[in-house]
Design an enzyme around this catalytic site. Structure first.
Site, mmCIF file in Angstrom:
data_model
loop_
_atom_site.group_PDB
_atom_site.id
_atom_site.type_symbol
_atom_site.label_atom_id
_atom_site.label_comp_id
_atom_site.label_asym_id
_atom_site.label_seq_id
_atom_site.Cartn_x
_atom_site.Cartn_y
_atom_site.Cartn_z
ATOM 1 N N ARG A 44 0.843 -1.197 0.000
ATOM 2 C CA ARG A 44 0.000 0.000 0.000
ATOM 3 C C ARG A 44 0.878 1.248 0.000
ATOM 4 O O ARG A 44 1.877 1.316 0.717
ATOM 5 C CB ARG A 44 -0.935 0.028 1.202
ATOM 6 C CG ARG A 44 -1.947 -1.121 1.185
ATOM 7 C CD ARG A 44 -2.934 -1.041 2.318
ATOM 8 N NE ARG A 44 -3.778 -2.230 2.344
ATOM 9 C CZ ARG A 44 -4.678 -2.509 3.276
ATOM 10 N NH1 ARG A 44 -4.864 -1.653 4.262
ATOM 11 N NH2 ARG A 44 -5.397 -3.612 3.222
ATOM 12 N N ARG A 90 2.205 1.132 10.193
ATOM 13 C CA ARG A 90 1.695 1.577 8.899
ATOM 14 C C ARG A 90 2.834 1.484 7.885
ATOM 15 O O ARG A 90 3.654 2.382 7.767
ATOM 16 C CB ARG A 90 1.171 3.011 9.000
ATOM 17 C CG ARG A 90 0.229 3.395 7.874
ATOM 18 C CD ARG A 90 -0.313 4.801 8.094
ATOM 19 N NE ARG A 90 -1.155 4.882 9.266
ATOM 20 C CZ ARG A 90 -2.455 4.588 9.284
ATOM 21 N NH1 ARG A 90 -3.053 4.186 8.184
ATOM 22 N NH2 ARG A 90 -3.152 4.698 10.398
ATOM 23 N N GLU A 135 -6.438 -0.827 15.550
ATOM 24 C CA GLU A 135 -7.066 -1.791 14.648
ATOM 25 C C GLU A 135 -6.097 -2.902 14.251
ATOM 26 O O GLU A 135 -4.948 -2.647 13.897
ATOM 27 C CB GLU A 135 -7.560 -1.084 13.385
ATOM 28 C CG GLU A 135 -8.202 -2.016 12.372
ATOM 29 C CD GLU A 135 -8.116 -1.495 10.942
ATOM 30 O OE1 GLU A 135 -8.079 -2.331 10.018
ATOM 31 O OE2 GLU A 135 -8.073 -0.268 10.760
ATOM 32 N N ARG A 186 0.662 -6.496 12.479
ATOM 33 C CA ARG A 186 0.066 -5.847 13.650
ATOM 34 C C ARG A 186 -0.106 -6.836 14.800
ATOM 35 O O ARG A 186 -0.028 -6.449 15.964
ATOM 36 C CB ARG A 186 -1.265 -5.202 13.267
ATOM 37 C CG ARG A 186 -1.080 -4.025 12.326
ATOM 38 C CD ARG A 186 -2.292 -3.127 12.245
ATOM 39 N NE ARG A 186 -1.996 -1.945 11.440
ATOM 40 C CZ ARG A 186 -2.730 -0.843 11.413
ATOM 41 N NH1 ARG A 186 -3.833 -0.772 12.159
ATOM 42 N NH2 ARG A 186 -2.406 0.191 10.658
ATOM 43 N N SER A 225 -10.316 -5.855 10.175
ATOM 44 C CA SER A 225 -11.607 -5.327 9.732
ATOM 45 C C SER A 225 -12.357 -6.451 9.047
ATOM 46 O O SER A 225 -11.785 -7.145 8.192
ATOM 47 C CB SER A 225 -11.427 -4.159 8.747
ATOM 48 O OG SER A 225 -11.090 -2.979 9.422
#
Length: 426
Positions: free
Chosen positions: A262, A277, A349, A390, A352
């Site tokens: 990403r 991130r 987070e 994560r 999801s």
């Protein structure tokens, strides 16, 4: 992307859902474009009918020796041919304009999605376990990793730039162990089929899952018009593109462990330290394909599968129902799992889990035949099961010890050769 007939029948509901996301009403624009396209198609049909009738009359006129009438009909047919060609081009442009408008609109929201502007308006549904109380000041994962000599951001920056990391020794093995544990759990206990699918995909695949055309800046594109996957949701969901499934085949459940890529567009200044991130990270993804009447139950089931990962690791977490302003554009409803990160003194987070309804299926032409044999669009769902990078952060921060070593959760010890902790390799 959307059923225009449904929009015509429910313009207020369509616009209300868009407005809840901060998007201007569009039903009038959609209907106007569709009306114009339909008018063109109607005119084309009339011209085609007249042209066909006139073409038949040419032969009859010639047979009757009426050359003047035959020539007049030939001219009429030639004129109509030009009109039809121009009309067909107009219809193509109108269809493209309508499709472009629809392709850029977000999915309709589920009725139980709460209104809100951003993550601060998300609703907590439940918590698992209480955060551990340390008798020392807990450190963040990057401090622990660098102290162990097994996490190197400096060399990664020299190789690839910012937002990359090099893991070494037991930390590298621990991330691999996390991925293997999750795959074993989802395939062995949750009924998912493991898949190894392409990491490079065509534009059509990203369009199918909704990343294109609107979110191209979030992905990395190659020089031959392929894209590095931002998530294996893209590859796994597109397994059913342009297919006609039987109802008996459903649900289909797929899982995969892949690197994800990403650009992190728009995240400048956020989480610049550590692994939270990154441009490249690993994630175990879950994707389900089912019938519309089962998608809500499947959503809850997938959430439970992701929670099972966290419970197995014994990491405190909470489940959040995302509000309208914090939802991904392609999804109808999303639950987030946020892991407790002691070093940050915050929940972050880690997964999801979302349901897209038929939004992606329409873009991919993924359908099934119902009990009456009638084609219907499937419903698609996806969820992190979970992000291994994560999860590594969560394990390091929750299982850190005062001397800087990391205790290894019991479920991961078999994947670590029986080791119970990670100590400094400096």
């Amino acid at each position: 992307m959307f059923d225009v007939k449904w929009i015509r029948a429910n313009p207020e509901a369509f616009d209300k859902s868009l407005q809840r996301r901060g998007v201007q009403p569009q039903s009038a624009n959609v209907i106007a474009l569709d009306d114009a396209r339909k008018a063109t198609v109607l005119q084309l049909n009339e011209w085609q009918g007249t042209r066909n009738a006139s073409s038949k009359q040419i032969g009859q006129a010639k047979a009757q020796g009426d050359e003047e009438k035959a020539q007049a009909l030939l001219k009429e047919v030639a004129d109509l041919k030009g009109k039809v060609q121009a009309g067909e081009e107009t219809e193509r442009q109108q269809t493209a304009e309508l499709n472009e408008l629809l392709a850029g609109l977000p999915n309709l929201l589920h009725d139980d999605v709460p209104d809100g502007a951003d993550e601060n308006d998300n609703v907590e549904l439940r918590k698992f376990s209480e955060p551990r109380q340390f008798n020392f000041a807990p450190k963040e994962h990057y401090e622990l990793g660098e102290q162990l000599g097994q996490m190197d951001f400096e060399i990664a920056a020299k190789i690839a730039g910012s937002r990359f990391v090099v893991l070494k020794s037991d930390l590298a093995r621990l991330e691999r162990a996390l991925g293997q544990y999750m795959l074993d759990l989802h395939t062995g206990e949750h009924g998912f089929t493991e898949v190894v699918a392409p990491l490079l995909v065509r534009s059509e695949a990203l369009f199918g899952t909704g990343q294109l055309p609107k979110f191209s800046e979030d992905a990395f594109q190659t020089t031959d018009d392929r894209w590095l996957i931002p998530t294996s949701e893209v590859s796994l969901t597109n397994l059913v593109r342009e297919t006609m499934l039987s109802k008996e085949e459903l649900p289909l459940r797929f899982t995969s462990l892949t690197p994800c890529f990403r650009s992190e567009a728009g995240s400048a200044g956020r989480d610049t330290r550590g692994m939270l991130r990154q441009h490249q990270f690993y994630k175990v993804e879950m994707v389900a394909v089912t019938t519309p009447d089962k998608s809500s139950d499947e959503h809850e089931r997938m959430l439970g599968c992701a929670e099972a990962v966290m419970k197995g690791l014994d990491i405190p977490y909470r489940v959040m129902r995302l509000c309208s302003g914090d939802m991904g554009a392609t999804m109808m409803r999303t639950f987030d799992i946020e892991a407790w990160m002691p070093g940050q003194d915050a929940y972050r987070e880690i997964s999801s889990v979302s349901v897209a309804g038929d939004y992606q299926a329409r873009r991919m032409e993924a359908r099934y035949r119902d009990e009456n044999g009638k084609p219907q669009f499937v419903h698609t769902l996806n969820g992190s099961g979970v992000a291994t990078g994560r999860a590594l952060i969560a394990v390091m921060e929750n299982y850190q010890q005062e001397d800087g070593s990391i205790a290894i959760p019991k479920v991961l010890q078999p994947y670590m050769g029986g080791k119970t902790e990670i100590a400094s390799s400096k």
